[in-house]
Design a protein around this motif. Structure first.
Motif, mmCIF file in Angstrom:
data_model
loop_
_atom_site.group_PDB
_atom_site.id
_atom_site.type_symbol
_atom_site.label_atom_id
_atom_site.label_comp_id
_atom_site.label_asym_id
_atom_site.label_seq_id
_atom_site.Cartn_x
_atom_site.Cartn_y
_atom_site.Cartn_z
ATOM 1 N N ASP A 153 0.850 -1.431 0.008
ATOM 2 C CA ASP A 153 0.190 -0.019 0.024
ATOM 3 C C ASP A 153 0.884 1.102 -0.002
ATOM 4 O O ASP A 153 2.053 1.085 0.432
ATOM 5 C CB ASP A 153 -0.959 -0.010 1.287
ATOM 6 N N GLU A 154 0.512 2.362 -0.776
ATOM 7 C CA GLU A 154 1.102 3.489 -0.818
ATOM 8 C C GLU A 154 1.469 4.283 0.559
ATOM 9 O O GLU A 154 2.391 4.777 0.522
ATOM 10 C CB GLU A 154 0.604 4.507 -1.871
ATOM 11 N N ASP A 155 0.394 3.854 1.412
ATOM 12 C CA ASP A 155 0.177 4.549 2.618
ATOM 13 C C ASP A 155 1.808 4.298 3.448
ATOM 14 O O ASP A 155 2.342 4.703 4.183
ATOM 15 C CB ASP A 155 -0.996 4.332 3.559
ATOM 16 N N ASP A 158 4.765 5.680 2.290
ATOM 17 C CA ASP A 158 4.814 7.108 2.864
ATOM 18 C C ASP A 158 5.188 7.083 4.150
ATOM 19 O O ASP A 158 6.102 7.941 4.571
ATOM 20 C CB ASP A 158 3.695 7.807 2.614
ATOM 21 N N LYS A 159 4.666 5.779 4.972
ATOM 22 C CA LYS A 159 5.288 6.052 6.336
ATOM 23 C C LYS A 159 6.476 5.564 6.729
ATOM 24 O O LYS A 159 7.457 6.246 7.328
ATOM 25 C CB LYS A 159 4.330 4.976 7.085
#
Length: 279
Positions: A153-155, A158-159
């Motif tokens: 997941d892109e999140d 980013d995290k």
């Protein structure tokens, strides 16, 4: 007031009180003993002085102040910040304290993404240490991760990217929006199996060359990149990588011009801190 002055004044104050007490006790003692006031006061004062000296020595040894830089690495940064290196005695200056802050709480998937981020960052660094500047806010590296981990997941990406920046794997270029790696990234890359070209002996050789140039002409102590590589007698990659680390420590400065050489810098010179370390 300095610490030494404060301690001295307190010690003198104790001595005065001790002698006053000795005179009072001596006055009382003359009533019950055949000794004179001066004799009794001298004995009591001597014993009091010795006692105060013993207490002063004991307190000084137990409350010794550490040097102001005791909490820093040899390069001038805080020991709690692993963005700088700790020399572990094997000559490569490797820190094992790479897990800091939020990075410790990454899941297995997040750790896998971060490891790939470190490997790719180091790969780009090895190509041109002094010109490795990710695009603003590291968009190019983050895009690489999105392509590499299509199942993640892109999140999550980013995290990982945010934690890696916050925990000192990257730092902002002074006066710019772009980011660059820190020595922490190199130490993690080594732990992931990458071979570093960093070596304390090479760094000492570089500093020696730059120091001699400074002593020869303090008004213009800069050394051309090609001259530096030749003087050190190592490959350009080895010199460039170790010079980069010396710059991170604050021991050298580099200058780059429009027509700079392939290394990303044209000249290098030793700083005041570097001279202090070398001499």
């Amino acid at each position: 007031m300095s610490v030494g002055q404060y301690v001295t004044e307190r010690f003198i104050g104790k001595l005065i009180l001790a002698w006053l007490a000795a005179l009072i006790l001596a006055g009382i003692g003359t009533v019950y003993t055949p000794f004179s006031l001066v004799e009794i006061a001298g004995v009591i004062g001597m014993l009091g002085t010795l006692g105060i000296l013993a207490i002063q020595v004991h307190n000084t040894s137990n409350n010794r102040v550490e040097p102001e830089d005791a909490g820093e690495y040899v390069d001038g940064t805080d020991r709690s910040d692993t963005s700088d290196d700790v020399v572990n005695g094997d000559g490569d200056g490797v820190s094992t304290e790479h897990d800091v802050g939020a990075t410790e709480g990454l899941s297995a998937t997040e750790r896998r993404v971060q490891n790939e981020l470190i490997r790719e960052s180091y790969c780009r660094f090895t190509e041109q240490p002094f010109t490795f500047w990710p695009s603003p806010q590291g968009e190019r590296l983050r895009s690489y991760l999105n392509d590499e981990f299509e199942d993640v997941d892109e999140d999550v990406i980013d995290k990982v990217w945010r934690f890696s920046k916050d925990d000192g794997f990257f730092k902002r270029r002074p006066g710019k929006r772009s980011l660059t790696i820190t020595p922490t990234t190199l130490w993690r890359a080594k732990e992931l199996g990458e071979e570093l070209l960093l070596n304390d002996a090479v760094q000492d050789e570089i500093l020696d060359v730059l120091l001699q140039s400074y002593r020869s002409d303090p008004t213009y102590p800069r050394v051309d990149r090609d001259e530096l590589i030749e003087a050190v007698g190592r490959s350009s990659d080895v010199v460039d990588h170790n010079l980069w680390l010396l710059r991170e420590k604050g021991y050298v400065e580099t200058q780059a011009y429009i027509n700079s050489s392939d290394g990303g810098y044209s000249e290098a010179e030793i700083t005041k801190l570097g001279r202090q370390v070398s001499q």
